[in-house]
Design a protein around this motif. Sequence first.
Motif, PDB file in Angstrom:
ATOM      1  N   SER A 222      -3.197  -2.541  -0.852  1.00 15.23           N
ATOM      2  CA  SER A 222      -2.970  -3.981  -0.743  1.00 15.23           C
ATOM      3  C   SER A 222      -2.829  -4.661  -2.097  1.00 15.23           C
ATOM      4  O   SER A 222      -3.629  -5.524  -2.453  1.00 15.23           O
TER       5      SER A 222
ATOM      6  N   ASP B   1       4.210   2.118   2.146  1.00 16.30           N
ATOM      7  CA  ASP B   1       3.824   2.369   3.531  1.00 16.30           C
ATOM      8  C   ASP B   1       3.626   1.053   4.275  1.00 16.30           C
ATOM      9  O   ASP B   1       3.943   0.910   5.437  1.00 16.30           O
ATOM     10  N   GLU B   2       3.018   0.115   3.572  1.00 10.21           N
ATOM     11  CA  GLU B   2       2.798  -1.211   4.145  1.00 10.21           C
ATOM     12  C   GLU B   2       3.179  -2.237   3.096  1.00 10.21           C
ATOM     13  O   GLU B   2       3.168  -1.953   1.910  1.00 10.21           O
TER      14      GLU B   2
ATOM     15  N   SER C 231       0.852  -1.189   0.000  1.00 11.35           N
ATOM     16  CA  SER C 231       0.000   0.000   0.000  1.00 11.35           C
ATOM     17  C   SER C 231       0.881   1.230   0.000  1.00 11.35           C
ATOM     18  O   SER C 231       1.981   1.212   0.537  1.00 11.35           O
TER      19      SER C 231
END
Lengths: 547, 255
Positions: free
Chosen positions: A21, A56-57, A7
């Motif tokens: 995602s 970020d993720e 993400s």
Amino acid sequence: MEVRSVSFSYNEKLTGRALNSVSFFVDKGERIAILGHNGSGKSTLTKILGGLAEPDEGSCLIEGVDINKMKFRDLRSKIGMVFQDPENQIVAAMVEDDIAFAPENQGLPSEEIQRRVDTALAAADLLHKKDSSVAALSGGEKQRVALAGALAADVECLILDEPTAMLDPKSRLRVEKILRRIHSEGMTILQITHQIEAENFDDFDRVLVLSKGGIIWSGTTSEFWGKAEELGFELPDEFKIKKILDEKKINFPNDFANFSAPSTISYSEQENEYEKKFKIKNLSFGYDEKIFALKNLSAEIFSGQWLSIIGHTGSGKSTLVQHLNALYKIQSGEIFFDGEKLPQKGEEVHRLRQRVGLVFQHPEDQLFSATVREEIAFAPKNAGFKMQELEDAVLYGLECAGLDKNFLERNPLALSGGERRLVAIASVLATKPECVVLDEPLAGLDASYQKKILAMLGQLRDSGKTVITITHDLDTALKYSDRILILRNGETVREGAPFEVLEEIMNFIEPEALPDVLRMSAEIRKINKNFPLLYDFQDFVKCFSQI
Amino acid sequence: MFLSNINLGQYVPTGSVIHKLDPRAKLFSLIFIITAVFPAKDFFQLSFWLAALCAVVFLSKISWKILLRAARPVFFLVAFTFIFNLAAAYFSGDILTASYRAVFTSARLIVLMMFAIMLPLTTAPLELADGLDALLGPFESFGFPAHECSMMIGMALRFIPLLMQETDKIMRAQLSRGARLDQGNLFQRVTAFFPVLIPLFIIIFRRADEIAVAMEARGYEGGKGRTRRKPLAWNFKDTAAVIISGFAAGIFFAL
């Protein structure tokens, strides 16, 4: 390579997530197309895949190692990237020096650098341009230099961000051919693009469709065909035709061998006599004593018609249209506008520019105002419009471009690329020109904006304006315009209605770059002389019903 | 094009002896020559350097036409100094000697700038950057960003022609929209250029950003650990070039 629920957001509160995602994996040696419309998160994904931005993720792994934890130098010798605009990737003035940039950064010994450069030059078919200066190359050659520059880092995986979007059809085929070869030699390739091209689609192993920051579909290319329209992508004509042929069990082209075209398909000469808007006689123009952009060019442009000017890069298209509003002064020859000699200086030139609106290539790069209102008011203000008249002109431009009123107070720089293009076109239309000239109005836009602009140009023509477009896109030129002017080396090859110029088009375009319907009808014509050359999809399909 | 005739010192490859000289040798020679041309006192002394310039241009195989075209922006500067000098002469009273001085100062400036322009014309931008890098390298220990400065100069030279094209295109586009770039008083003319300057700056920033990304993608992380395909190699001819220019400058001072 594996992407695990990645993400990314630039400013989560303001614009939401650019990627949400996203997960997928890529096998070694695969060639994958990542498809998405403008604003789907493609560019962000490109940056993350290339290790140029940290998600970020989630994470992005190569052979099990997180690329953001890898040593910079190791990463850069695994992943190479090629971007859309070749000019922004080339750092040196000479071809060899530029290709050497990546291995130089890796700190390799000179002999090894030279070896890498030679290999990369050969891979990109550039050996003959080895000692050239970059400035002397064509756009396609520059993009090949950029490709060689990425290959010289001896990478295992290439990430390509619309590498052929800014090239003409001929160079595009050349780059595609090179990519095909590199892939067959074992390179893993991820190609990000916003449109499907018939010519290269079979080369991909898989397709991923990206929309609003998420992968909404993935599968093989053949699976994709069935789904394309559902996913919002226009299929190339060739595939639509093949589908119909399969359904009807028609064998192409052999079943057409003894077939005469139905009489329902007949192109007739124009019934109405159109007046001449421009009459160009023996126009020549040279940038210096030796290089001529236009040579004794003569042509007529009819009023109230849509003319497409086609021709290879360097055929003089842009030079010609810049004569029409006196940006270029006539060196020799004559141009008549509505029967009168085209003014060349003084106040009359300003009046001419109001009557003949010219929209340059990528006009969205020429915006400068704080609000859309000021931007659109620029041209009418220069033309002397005041008060209510000015306001009317702004609204007129806005309406022509199909934008609504709440755009007026927005900042043009904060709009999307497609919206900016529309604002730029509106700013030219605001002076109510009788004739609108557009240089590559569709370049770089996705399908929905292309449709919008084509519809707008059709409406302008229907309202009595003369529309002139320069384009590389033959398919659109044939389908939408009333007349076609073919230029070659600064001379007129032919001017006529689309059905009249098909033979000439066949003669100067390589078969792979021809519009699908034209290419297929020409294939039939090879075995059946009675079959007409066609360019319209519907006409072509009509032929099938008679078999 | 409006601007295509201006060539702000773009590299012109001809493969001549001058092109093949080490960029450091060219930089050293240029420093010698400039320090010697400045104190030239009369046309006799200047003619010596004009002859030297002719020799360099001849050896470089660059045509005078290209050189003069590249020097075109310089002529504006020269014209400005000329007028300034002439004005000063008018007030000083002794018009004859002073106008002679105005002519002489302008001529000296032309010779000087011609020598300077020969450097980028005969040296590829990145090579020039390497040369500057090497010469400024010693100052790095005092915290001077030598590599960064040289790279910036190299990149600027590489992108000048491109930005000229962009400027030309934007000018044409705004003229098409009725902009009056060449009319009105000074203030009007300056403000008339905003529609050209603003898009130009936006384009420059965007390009700079994209280039930075592309350079990173190709593994650029500053000068440390970077090697060269053709490392700077100081040969006999480089020593010879520096000695010749140094000697010429020396004689000149001795006179």
